[in-house]
Scaffold this motif. Structure first.
Motif, mmCIF file in Angstrom:
data_model
loop_
_atom_site.group_PDB
_atom_site.id
_atom_site.type_symbol
_atom_site.label_atom_id
_atom_site.label_comp_id
_atom_site.label_asym_id
_atom_site.label_seq_id
_atom_site.Cartn_x
_atom_site.Cartn_y
_atom_site.Cartn_z
ATOM 1 N N ASN A 240 0.748 -1.348 -0.141
ATOM 2 C CA ASN A 240 -0.051 0.072 -0.090
ATOM 3 C C ASN A 240 0.665 1.362 0.032
ATOM 4 O OD1 ASN A 240 0.884 -0.683 2.671
ATOM 5 N ND2 ASN A 240 -0.743 0.104 3.523
ATOM 6 N N TYR A 244 0.468 4.126 -2.853
ATOM 7 C CA TYR A 244 0.409 5.410 -2.763
ATOM 8 C C TYR A 244 1.350 6.510 -3.388
ATOM 9 C CZ TYR A 244 -3.533 4.174 0.499
ATOM 10 O OH TYR A 244 -4.580 3.326 0.945
ATOM 11 N N GLU A 299 -6.319 4.622 4.504
ATOM 12 C CA GLU A 299 -5.515 3.683 5.551
ATOM 13 C C GLU A 299 -6.404 3.966 6.928
ATOM 14 O OE1 GLU A 299 -2.708 1.718 5.289
ATOM 15 O OE2 GLU A 299 -3.719 1.961 3.082
#
Length: 427
Positions: A240, A244, A299
């Motif tokens: 992740n 991002y 998140e």
């Protein structure tokens, strides 16, 4: 619970169940001195063989009025089909607590906690009826503040052996993102081929467009890996973070390419003027803000107090960024309208470009949101239609401004006067 508290609870229930996306993975959440009447932790699409585990620890409740009633604080599951019934109960009885509703699946209240100092609870619950459910915490004690650590784990077990931590409507996402990354990879190969076949017509903006395709390939591949690891283990394992970063670079390049092409950078004139540079800086700044909001939304979740605000910031930044990117195109079109017939081709080209950009903004900001709202939980992967819109937009954009003979365009000097570009001489 008073009339005001009841109204707030009803609004939050309706907003969360209609706006919050289905989420997944294992969540560890810390609630600190929170007095919200309703907190949404997870929204998940279950099959008929599913499981939910909720663990709370370090629970501490304080009240400014009286000793809080432990039976008025607890966790429950609510399906979308039962939302109207629960809202009706809230409207009919001003002192009604949702934990007493017959339309919810009550998991536990704070009466079930172990005695202090542990004050904890941990239990798993099977889900045998398929559907989309939301995991809520409710505080029916007026003016009470709750502090606790919460760990949630929701998953499906269709084969009764392997846990699937993605919601039933999102389980296709790893494959979907991987397929899109392959599309962009083929697109990149074709773009490189076009560039090599027209080397003398390649500008810096074409190289920047190629870099954009590289970032799209990498970001979508990371998105596929991210969702795959979440699906199998419940945790992204660092994918992740990389996603991002690449998504941020890709988003900035995407809007920068639109602004630079719209301003005629290295296509019609060699330099950007002051106002165009300002637009570019505004677009980059807005993309930084939008990506920060995207990270916070992705998140965390609706359980944070500012979740609604961050969603509004993200949508506003994306919309304003798209509007700002249109200004250089409009300025350029106005410049064409003041020139002679030699500019007719470019005038038509950039008018079409403006229409394409506006259409893309409408599809991604309004159309995709409407699609996500109307799609049933089993087909929520269809709500990722923004990737289709982005791919189609890139195909149109790259075709319109592919490397061609410079004689097909007009050159704009620094004073805004257009002249016919000299033809390329072979040899």
């Amino acid at each position: 619970m008073g009339v005001l508290g009841k109204s707030v609870t009803a609004f939050l229930l309706f907003f969360f169940l209609s706006a919050a996306p289905s989420t997944a993975e294992i969540k560890s959440i810390k609630i600190q001195s929170d007095n919200r009447p309703v907190i949404l932790f997870q929204k998940f699409g279950f099959t008929h063989t599913s499981n939910i585990t909720v663990a709370v620890s370090s629970v501490f409740v304080t009240s400014t009025l009286s000793q809080p009633d432990a039976s008025l604080l607890g966790f429950f599951l609510l399906s979308e089909r039962s939302l109207i019934d629960v809202l009706s109960e809230l409207q009919q009885n001003p002192n009604f607590c949702i934990l007493d509703s017959m339309f919810i699946s009550l998991l536990f209240t704070f009466k079930d906690l172990s005695p202090p100092p542990q004050s904890s609870f941990n239990r798993s619950y099977p889900v045998t009826y398929a559907g989309e459910y939301s995991l809520f915490f409710v505080n029916c004690n007026h003016e009470s503040f709750v502090t606790m650590d919460v760990r949630t784990e929701l998953f499906n077990t269709d084969d009764k052996a392997t846990n699937n931590y993605l919601s039933v409507g999102l389980t296709q996402l790893p494959s979907l993102y991987f397929i899109f990354s392959l599309f962009y990879l083929c697109f990149l190969g074709f773009w490189i081929s076009v560039g090599f076949n027209n080397q003398r017509s390649v500008h810096k903006v074409h190289i920047l467009m190629g870099v954009l395709l590289i970032m799209k390939v990498l970001s979508l591949f990371c998105a596929a890996e991210d969702k795959l690891y979440v699906k199998v283990t419940g945790m992204p394992h660092g994918w992740n973070v990389l996603f991002y970063i690449l998504q941020f670079i890709s988003s900035v390049l995407f809007f920068a390419v639109i602004v630079l092409i719209g301003a005629g950078w290295l296509y019609l004139k060699p330099n950007l003027v002051g106002k165009e540079k300002k637009v570019l800086m505004i677009v980059i700044t807005l993309q930084v803000l939008a990506n920060v909001a995207s990270i916070v939304i992705g998140e965390t979740g609706p359980f944070i107090e500012d979740w609604v605000t961050w969603n509004q910031v993200f949508l506003l930044a994306e919309f304003v960024c798209g509007c700002a990117a249109i200004f250089p195109i409009v300025w350029l079109i106005r410049s064409f309208s003041r020139t002679d017939a030699k500019a007719a081709r470019n005038l038509a080209l950039f008018r079409l470009f403006c229409v394409v950009v506006v259409g893309y903004m409408l599809v991604t900001n309004i159309g995709v949101f409407a699609l996500k709202t109307m799609t049933v939980y089993k087909q929520q992967w269809v709500g990722r239609a923004e990737e289709i819109a982005s791919l189609v937009f890139c195909l149109v954009l790259f075709y319109m401004f592919r490397p061609v003979r410079e004689s097909e365009y007009l050159v704009l000097d620094d004073e805004g006067v257009y002249e016919e570009a000299p033809k390329m001489v072979k040899g």
